[in-house]
Write a protein that holds these residues in place. Structure first.
Motif, PDB file in Angstrom:
ATOM      1  N   TYR A 137       0.842  -1.197   0.000  1.00 49.75           N
ATOM      2  CA  TYR A 137       0.000   0.000   0.000  1.00 49.75           C
ATOM      3  C   TYR A 137       0.876   1.246   0.000  1.00 49.75           C
ATOM      4  CZ  TYR A 137      -4.236  -2.673   0.813  1.00 49.75           C
ATOM      5  OH  TYR A 137      -5.292  -3.543   0.677  1.00 49.75           O
ATOM      6  N   SER A 138       0.434   2.257  -0.747  1.00 45.97           N
ATOM      7  CA  SER A 138       1.111   3.550  -0.712  1.00 45.97           C
ATOM      8  C   SER A 138       0.251   4.527   0.069  1.00 45.97           C
ATOM      9  CB  SER A 138       1.359   4.071  -2.126  1.00 45.97           C
ATOM     10  OG  SER A 138       0.139   4.278  -2.803  1.00 45.97           O
ATOM     11  N   ILE A 139       0.890   5.474   0.738  1.00 46.13           N
ATOM     12  CA  ILE A 139       0.206   6.439   1.592  1.00 46.13           C
ATOM     13  C   ILE A 139       0.450   7.844   1.053  1.00 46.13           C
ATOM     14  CG2 ILE A 139      -0.054   7.323   3.937  1.00 46.13           C
ATOM     15  CD1 ILE A 139      -0.787   4.361   3.671  1.00 46.13           C
ATOM     16  N   THR A 140      -0.639   8.598   0.860  1.00 46.30           N
ATOM     17  CA  THR A 140      -0.520   9.989   0.430  1.00 46.30           C
ATOM     18  C   THR A 140      -1.328  10.886   1.356  1.00 46.30           C
ATOM     19  OG1 THR A 140      -2.411   9.821  -1.081  1.00 46.30           O
ATOM     20  CG2 THR A 140      -0.238   9.346  -1.999  1.00 46.30           C
ATOM     21  N   VAL A 141      -0.971  12.166   1.380  1.00 43.44           N
ATOM     22  CA  VAL A 141      -1.680  13.176   2.167  1.00 43.44           C
ATOM     23  C   VAL A 141      -2.149  14.262   1.210  1.00 43.44           C
ATOM     24  CG1 VAL A 141      -1.515  14.856   4.038  1.00 43.44           C
ATOM     25  CG2 VAL A 141      -0.308  12.666   4.208  1.00 43.44           C
ATOM     26  N   ASN A 142      -3.427  14.663   1.378  1.00 40.66           N
ATOM     27  CA  ASN A 142      -4.047  15.634   0.474  1.00 40.66           C
ATOM     28  C   ASN A 142      -3.917  15.161  -0.974  1.00 40.66           C
ATOM     29  OD1 ASN A 142      -4.874  17.113   2.648  1.00 40.66           O
ATOM     30  ND2 ASN A 142      -3.180  18.556   2.566  1.00 40.66           N
ATOM     31  N   ASP A 143      -3.517  16.013  -1.883  1.00 43.34           N
ATOM     32  CA  ASP A 143      -3.458  15.620  -3.294  1.00 43.34           C
ATOM     33  C   ASP A 143      -2.026  15.477  -3.783  1.00 43.34           C
ATOM     34  OD1 ASP A 143      -6.278  15.587  -3.644  1.00 43.34           O
ATOM     35  OD2 ASP A 143      -6.265  17.780  -3.737  1.00 43.34           O
ATOM     36  N   GLU A 144      -1.175  14.966  -2.923  1.00 41.02           N
ATOM     37  CA  GLU A 144       0.229  14.783  -3.296  1.00 41.02           C
ATOM     38  C   GLU A 144       0.335  13.830  -4.487  1.00 41.02           C
ATOM     39  OE1 GLU A 144       2.109  15.185   1.221  1.00 41.02           O
ATOM     40  OE2 GLU A 144       1.664  13.215   0.363  1.00 41.02           O
ATOM     41  N   ALA A 145       1.147  14.209  -5.450  1.00 43.53           N
ATOM     42  CA  ALA A 145       1.330  13.373  -6.642  1.00 43.53           C
ATOM     43  C   ALA A 145       2.203  12.164  -6.347  1.00 43.53           C
ATOM     44  CB  ALA A 145       1.954  14.207  -7.767  1.00 43.53           C
ATOM     45  N   THR A 146       3.115  12.322  -5.396  1.00 46.97           N
ATOM     46  CA  THR A 146       4.046  11.244  -5.065  1.00 46.97           C
ATOM     47  C   THR A 146       3.733  10.697  -3.676  1.00 46.97           C
ATOM     48  OG1 THR A 146       5.767  12.333  -6.360  1.00 46.97           O
ATOM     49  CG2 THR A 146       6.468  10.628  -4.797  1.00 46.97           C
ATOM     50  N   PRO A 147       3.566   9.379  -3.546  1.00 46.39           N
ATOM     51  CA  PRO A 147       3.306   8.799  -2.226  1.00 46.39           C
ATOM     52  C   PRO A 147       4.434   9.091  -1.246  1.00 46.39           C
ATOM     53  CG  PRO A 147       2.909   7.195  -3.973  1.00 46.39           C
ATOM     54  CD  PRO A 147       3.591   8.356  -4.610  1.00 46.39           C
ATOM     55  N   ARG A 148       4.083   9.209  -0.004  1.00 40.84           N
ATOM     56  CA  ARG A 148       5.096   9.435   1.024  1.00 40.84           C
ATOM     57  C   ARG A 148       5.937   8.175   1.229  1.00 40.84           C
ATOM     58  NH1 ARG A 148       3.308  13.674   5.518  1.00 40.84           N
ATOM     59  NH2 ARG A 148       2.362  15.230   4.143  1.00 40.84           N
ATOM     60  N   PHE A 149       5.285   7.022   1.157  1.00 44.32           N
ATOM     61  CA  PHE A 149       5.982   5.748   1.303  1.00 44.32           C
ATOM     62  C   PHE A 149       5.041   4.629   0.878  1.00 44.32           C
ATOM     63  CE2 PHE A 149       4.983   7.832   5.384  1.00 44.32           C
ATOM     64  CZ  PHE A 149       3.805   7.197   5.704  1.00 44.32           C
ATOM     65  N   LYS A 150       5.584   3.440   0.681  1.00 46.38           N
ATOM     66  CA  LYS A 150       4.747   2.302   0.319  1.00 46.38           C
ATOM     67  C   LYS A 150       5.402   1.009   0.783  1.00 46.38           C
ATOM     68  CE  LYS A 150       6.586   2.309  -4.421  1.00 46.38           C
ATOM     69  NZ  LYS A 150       6.209   2.400  -5.853  1.00 46.38           N
ATOM     70  N   GLY A 151       4.542   0.011   0.993  1.00 47.33           N
ATOM     71  CA  GLY A 151       5.018  -1.290   1.457  1.00 47.33           C
ATOM     72  C   GLY A 151       3.865  -2.098   2.020  1.00 47.33           C
ATOM     73  N   SER A 152       4.067  -3.392   2.208  1.00 48.04           N
ATOM     74  CA  SER A 152       2.999  -4.264   2.701  1.00 48.04           C
ATOM     75  C   SER A 152       2.642  -3.957   4.149  1.00 48.04           C
ATOM     76  CB  SER A 152       3.416  -5.730   2.567  1.00 48.04           C
ATOM     77  OG  SER A 152       4.616  -5.973   3.289  1.00 48.04           O
ATOM     78  N   HIS A 153       3.581  -3.372   4.910  1.00 42.15           N
ATOM     79  CA  HIS A 153       3.308  -3.077   6.315  1.00 42.15           C
ATOM     80  C   HIS A 153       2.499  -1.795   6.489  1.00 42.15           C
ATOM     81  CE1 HIS A 153       7.066  -1.291   5.058  1.00 42.15           C
ATOM     82  NE2 HIS A 153       7.073  -0.475   6.090  1.00 42.15           N
ATOM     83  N   TYR A 154       2.078  -1.183   5.391  1.00 45.17           N
ATOM     84  CA  TYR A 154       1.215  -0.013   5.463  1.00 45.17           C
ATOM     85  C   TYR A 154      -0.244  -0.357   5.142  1.00 45.17           C
ATOM     86  CZ  TYR A 154       5.630   2.535   5.479  1.00 45.17           C
ATOM     87  OH  TYR A 154       6.883   3.003   5.801  1.00 45.17           O
ATOM     88  N   ALA A 155      -0.582  -1.627   5.136  1.00 47.06           N
ATOM     89  CA  ALA A 155      -1.960  -2.056   4.862  1.00 47.06           C
ATOM     90  C   ALA A 155      -2.893  -1.533   5.951  1.00 47.06           C
ATOM     91  CB  ALA A 155      -2.037  -3.575   4.802  1.00 47.06           C
ATOM     92  N   PRO A 156      -4.048  -0.976   5.576  1.00 48.32           N
ATOM     93  CA  PRO A 156      -5.013  -0.486   6.573  1.00 48.32           C
ATOM     94  C   PRO A 156      -5.548  -1.619   7.436  1.00 48.32           C
ATOM     95  CG  PRO A 156      -5.498   0.385   4.388  1.00 48.32           C
ATOM     96  CD  PRO A 156      -4.485  -0.709   4.197  1.00 48.32           C
ATOM     97  N   GLU A 157      -6.115  -1.243   8.567  1.00 45.03           N
ATOM     98  CA  GLU A 157      -6.643  -2.218   9.523  1.00 45.03           C
ATOM     99  C   GLU A 157      -8.118  -1.939   9.794  1.00 45.03           C
ATOM    100  OE1 GLU A 157      -4.151  -1.693  12.900  1.00 45.03           O
ATOM    101  OE2 GLU A 157      -2.361  -2.517  11.934  1.00 45.03           O
ATOM    102  N   ARG A 158      -8.926  -3.007   9.819  1.00 44.93           N
ATOM    103  CA  ARG A 158     -10.356  -2.929  10.146  1.00 44.93           C
ATOM    104  C   ARG A 158     -11.087  -1.849   9.340  1.00 44.93           C
ATOM    105  NH1 ARG A 158      -8.591  -3.123  15.922  1.00 44.93           N
ATOM    106  NH2 ARG A 158      -8.712  -5.289  16.630  1.00 44.93           N
ATOM    107  N   SER A 159     -10.678  -1.648   8.108  1.00 45.84           N
ATOM    108  CA  SER A 159     -11.304  -0.710   7.170  1.00 45.84           C
ATOM    109  C   SER A 159     -11.067   0.760   7.483  1.00 45.84           C
ATOM    110  CB  SER A 159     -12.822  -0.937   7.069  1.00 45.84           C
ATOM    111  OG  SER A 159     -13.130  -1.927   6.136  1.00 45.84           O
TER     112      SER A 159
END
Length: 428
Positions: A143-165
């Motif tokens: 999963y990649s994580i972004t804030v607001n409308d950033e074009a480039t993700p801040r970071f990504k990886g399997s350990h960034y998977a959301p939890e309980r929706s």
């Protein structure tokens, strides 16, 4: 409270649009039209956030003890006419009182099917104010994580998977640095909103002749109202500032409905067993010996006073087994309790009498369009269709759904025509 609800490709719904929810929201419509699905979408999220497995993306149910519903598989939830990507989405907006760090926000999540047949979040958007946090599924479960409308993700990886929706992972929160506490507070506010849903289904427990009380207050009423009597007993017998307020409240509405004068809790000797006594017209009867309507509406009345302030009470067919006047009074109950106790009601009903009384309350200006919303749900082929019922300041409906409540005026005209016809025939 929930202020809007959005569903896409969810069971009968191809796209609901942005449904506005008010302090009192009524869902009317034909059988198997999709009314209950609107309610079930929120209950699906509620049982997900309450899942013991924090890594679950969506808890479709199966645990008969802890889950509210068993939704089956991903394919059972996905709209059969879904086009393009096989995905469905649930979204809502909410508003909380001033005591919360997050006063309002929104949740939008899109789900897809994994190769193993499970459900995985495709995109998760959490918003509060001018801040938006997004998690997007990439290849191989990363999963990649972004804030607001950033074009480039801040970071990504399997350990960034959301939890309980609703929650970002602990790693994502830590790596978001100064934004971490904000997204954590937002997820907590969303969880509180979902935890605050109290659901009472259309099938309620039959009454017993007496009840064993274990001297504790129940944590919930139960989807069949099985703990409603425990809540009544606790309120009547436990010492506290609000002792008997539920009993008195229930008695007030039973009297307004003209099904009883009052309700009384009575101990059987010196045992730990108690019976509920119904008073009416000078006669006292055990709850088991009165009409089934009293016992069926009892959980509805109890939950109205049992639910904490800020809760959302979801009811299916609260009018079951009640006579027309009692059904009408339910409209007054929802409006009054919503205002007095700051709780929200989302009600699925088939009752014309309940709806008619709501019209009257609007005509009397006892409820306004800002406080109540009414929707009619019907089928349009295989898909569900939503009609927002528009009432003027006098409670008159501008867009009456054809054929749902019957044609009262038409029946009256037909009766008058037949009477005139028979009178004319008698004169010949």
């Amino acid at each position: 409270m929930f202020t809007h609800l959005r569903l896409t490709n969810f069971k009968a719904w191809k796209d609901t649009g942005n449904i506005e929810l008010k302090p009192v929201t009524m869902l009317l419509g034909t059988n198997s039209s999709g009314k209950s699905t609107l309610i079930q979408s929120l209950l699906l999220l509620k049982q997900t956030v309450q899942s013991p497995d924090r890594t679950v993306h969506l808890n479709l149910g199966g645990d008969e003890v802890n889950d509210l519903f068993n939704f089956g598989s991903f394919d059972d939830v996905l709209n059969q006419a879904a086009e393009g990507a096989r995905q469905f989405a649930i979204g809502f907006d909410f508003q909380r009182d001033g005591s919360d760090r997050v006063g309002s926000g929104s949740f939008d999540c899109t789900y897809g099917r994994t190769s193993s047949g499970g459900v995985a979040i495709q995109t998760l958007d959490l918003r509060a104010g001018n801040r938006k946090f997004r998690a997007i599924r990439r290849d191989k479960g990363a999963y990649s994580i972004t804030v607001n409308d950033e074009a480039t993700p801040r970071f990504k990886g399997s350990h960034y998977a959301p939890e309980r929706s609703i929650a970002f992972s602990a790693d994502a929160i830590a790596d978001l640095d100064q934004d971490g506490p904000a997204v954590e507070d937002l997820s907590l506010a969303i969880r509180r909103e979902l935890d605050g849903i109290i659901y009472l289904g259309p099938l309620r427990r039959n009454p017993e002749r007496d009840y064993l009380w274990n001297k504790t207050k129940p944590g919930e009423i139960g989807i069949d109202g099985h703990s409603a009597i425990d809540a009544l007993l606790a309120n009547a017998l436990l010492k506290g500032e609000e002792q008997n307020h539920i009993v008195h409240g229930v008695s007030h509405w039973l009297a307004r409905m003209k099904v009883a004068d009052k309700l009384e809790v009575r101990q059987l000797g010196r045992s730990s067993r108690y019976e509920l006594i119904v008073h009416r017209d000078g006669v006292t009867s055990n709850l088991r010996d009165v009409g089934i309507g009293v016992s069926q509406v009892l959980p509805v009345l109890v939950v109205a006073y049992f639910a904490p302030s800020g809760s959302t009470i979801v009811l299916e067919e609260p009018e079951i087994h009640l006579h027309p006047l009692a059904q009408s009074v339910l409209a007054e109950l929802f409006v009054a309790i919503s205002r007095q106790r700051k709780v929200q009601f989302i009600v699925e009903t088939h009752s014309e009498h309940l709806f008619r009384r709501m019209q009257t309350l609007m005509a009397k200006q006892e409820v306004t369009a800002d406080q109540a919303a009414m929707y009619f749900v019907e089928r349009d082929g295989k898909a569900a269709k939503l009609l927002s019922l528009e009432l003027d300041d006098y409670g008159r409906l501008k867009n009456w759904p054809e054929g749902f409540f019957g044609d009262a005026l038409g029946e009256t005209r037909e009766q008058a025509r037949l009477m005139f016809q028979r009178q004319q025939a008698a004169k010949q």
